[in-house]
Motif scaffolding. Structure first.
Motif: not given
Length: 190
Positions: A43-47, A52-54, A97-101
């Protein structure tokens, strides 16, 4: 058909201890470590990957807007301004909106894993007569393809952690394949 691998002369494996082999092994070990971290904390890696991309898109878009504004005397500045404006907007939306990302990046990662898997398998099989330890390329491709299939079949319930875990597993398999490619093959003359 003439390819890079078919034009290789000499041994099919670089001499052990060469600079290229050491670098290959170092990159493999680094990828293995990143893979362990991402697999243990998916989960940490996902966020982290999403953010990072954002922020990369946000900064890239902002710098591009500044550059486009600076070249206003050129007639093409408007095209750059629009393109970099879109990058900036996408970056800000992903950051806010990190969930959508995460959902969007998970779908893109799934497609990437599936394509990488197929290409690695094909490349490994094609290079089997030219490269020692070619089976590790096929192994890495199978792992990437399997990761893509897991994401596909788990969608959307597992999106919060799948991206991080699959990235971790992909880093692990790629790192392992690079470390193994850096090892001398059985019976190789060095």
């Amino acid at each position: 058909m003439h390819t890079y691998l078919s034009s290789l002369k000499g041994p099919t494996h670089p001499p052990a201890g060469g600079t290229g082999v050491r670098r290959l092994k170092l990159v493999g070990v680094i990828l293995l470590l990143i893979g362990v971290f991402a697999s243990l904390l998916p989960q940490v890696a996902t966020v982290g990957a999403e953010q990072l991309v954002a922020w990369t898109l946000t900064i890239w878009g902002a710098i591009g807007l500044w550059f486009s504004w600076a070249i206003r005397p050129a007639s093409e500045w408007r095209y750059g301004f629009v393109a970099f404006g879109i990058l900036l907007l996408v970056g800000v939306v992903l950051a806010l909106f990190p969930v959508a990302g995460i959902a969007a990046l998970t779908v893109m990662m799934m497609l990437s894993f599936l394509m990488e898997g197929i290409l690695s398998i094909l490349f490994g099989l094609r290079s089997s007569t030219h490269v020692s330890n070619w089976g590790w390329l096929v192994f890495s491709g199978l792992c990437s393809f399997a990761a893509g299939m897991v994401i596909l079949f788990g969608w959307p319930w597992t999106a919060s952690w799948t991206l991080g875990l699959m990235m971790g597993l992909n880093f692990l398999s790629t790192g392992l394949s690079l470390v193994m490619l850096a090892r001398p093959a059985k019976g190789a003359v060095t």
